[in-house]
Design an enzyme around this catalytic site. Structure first.
Site, PDB file in Angstrom:
ATOM      1  N   PRO A  26     -10.019  -5.323   2.247  1.00 18.93           N
ATOM      2  CG  PRO A  26     -12.357  -5.275   2.071  1.00 18.93           C
ATOM      3  CD  PRO A  26     -11.231  -5.949   2.810  1.00 18.93           C
ATOM      4  CB  CYS A  27      -7.514  -0.693   2.575  1.00 18.60           C
ATOM      5  SG  CYS A  27      -6.213  -1.191   1.437  1.00 18.60           S
ATOM      6  CG  HIS A  28     -10.338  -1.927  -2.829  1.00 20.43           C
ATOM      7  ND1 HIS A  28      -9.864  -3.106  -2.283  1.00 20.43           N
ATOM      8  CD2 HIS A  28     -11.529  -2.249  -3.409  1.00 20.43           C
ATOM      9  CE1 HIS A  28     -10.728  -4.077  -2.520  1.00 20.43           C
ATOM     10  NE2 HIS A  28     -11.749  -3.585  -3.197  1.00 20.43           N
TER      11      HIS A  28
END
Length: 361
Positions: free
Chosen positions: A317-319
């Site tokens: 989850p780089c968001h």
């Protein structure tokens, strides 16, 4: 760390500047009008003393404020634009239609305005989106065992060369050049935030990206080299599993991803990705937080590069990485999508109070 609101003065200046960096992350409640707005609202700006800032729509409603009718804070950012909402509804009604500029004008919309709106929100024009929707139908026909010519006709392309070119521009390889004895299988997954491609072996997921990510073609080329040219079209157990897990995520039933992953990166990059996976849904971290987490507090820029190199969206989850000041930062899938993902994930928090208690432990 949950998203902690910056100071009143910082947010009021963002309101005056109509700064989109906090859109979806902070809302202003105006006591003189009784409404709450996005910080990008075009309405006349209130006095600072009449403003109270909250981090969620729910808090604004609980405080007794009603939604602004100009900036539509209850609607996703993109859908607040009436042209976008109308054209997306028209596309859903006629997904196989070959849309043209004259169709947009016939519906009463200005071409240049529509083009700018779609590019800003989705990274592509409406006509490009409609073309991609038809390509999806052709892709699925081939994935189900149909011949390339059947996929071409299903996608509504009269020209075989045009179909090959469009397919190649999206995937990086023409349909006839996809392997018939693949080691890796490409699958097309439709989601509420745009179509995604997964590439998986029979045991692991190697890639999961939105089709409009600029780095997608180079990522596929690297995987094609890794598989010695043996990327084909089809579905495997990991691609079916990630499809099921994405459905549960977008329906608000689960934020857990258990699909086995194949990670292509250096030892440092993999450390960053593992730290990203430790961020719970609904929480956020900064690049400096991640650097400290992996024991490399001075490697903030390297962490940012590793974050950008992630090619398994949502699962890694780089968001969930935001600016140190709480603002949204760059995201390969587009800031509008990052905002919406963070909004979706708030529903997975037991409560903001409990979440903050966990963050301080």
């Amino acid at each position: 760390m949950l998203f902690d609101l910056p100071s009143h003065d910082t947010l009021f200046q963002a309101l005056l500047d109509r700064d989109a960096a906090f859109d979806g992350r902070a809302y202003v409640c105006v006591s003189s009008t009784g409404v709450f707005c996005r910080l990008t609202c075009p309405a006349r700006k209130p006095k600072s003393e009449n403003c109270t800032f909250f981090g969620t729509v729910g808090e604004c409603i609980e405080a007794g404020y009603r939604a602004c009718k100009r900036c539509h804070p209850l609607a996703p950012m993109a859908m607040a634009d009436p042209a976008i909402a109308s054209l997306l509804a028209a596309l859903d009604e006629r997904p196989d239609y070959r849309w043209r500029e004259s169709d947009i004008e016939r519906l009463g919309f200005d071409l240049s305005t529509v083009r700018r709106s779609f590019k800003r929100q989705f990274g592509m024009t409406f006509l490009e989106m409609a073309r991609q929707r038809r390509l999806r139908d052709g892709f699925e026909t081939i994935a189900n065992g149909g011949a390339v010519i059947e996929g071409q006709l299903e996608a509504g392309f009269e020209s075989a060369s045009a179909f090959r070119a469009a397919f190649s521009n999206l995937i990086g390889k023409a349909p006839g050049n996809m392997s018939r004895t693949p080691l890796l299988y490409a699958d097309w997954i439709a989601t509420p935030l745009g179509d995604m491609i997964s590439i998986a072996s029979r045991s692991q997921l190697h890639l999961l990206e939105f089709f409009d990510r600029k780095a997608l073609r180079s990522e596929i080329r690297k995987l094609d080299s890794f598989a010695k040219g043996k990327i084909g079209i089809g579905r495997t157990d990991p691609s079916d599993q990630i499809r099921t897990e994405l459905t549960a995520f977008f329906e608000g039933r689960s934020a857990a991803f258990q699909t086995p992953l194949a990670l292509h990166g250096s030892t440092f990059t993999k450390q960053v990705w593992e730290a990203l996976r430790e961020i719970s849904a609904g929480a956020t971290r900064s690049y400096s937080d991640i650097a400290k987490r992996i024991g490399r507090p001075s490697a903030v820029r390297a962490v940012a590069r590793a974050n950008g190199a992630n090619q398994i969206a949502l699962v890694i989850p780089c968001h969930r990485v935001i600016g140190a000041d709480g603002s949204l930062t760059g995201y390969g899938g587009g800031l509008w999508r990052k905002q919406k993902l963070l909004e979706i994930e708030r529903q997975f928090l037991p409560s903001r109070t409990e979440g903050k208690a966990r963050a301080t432990e």
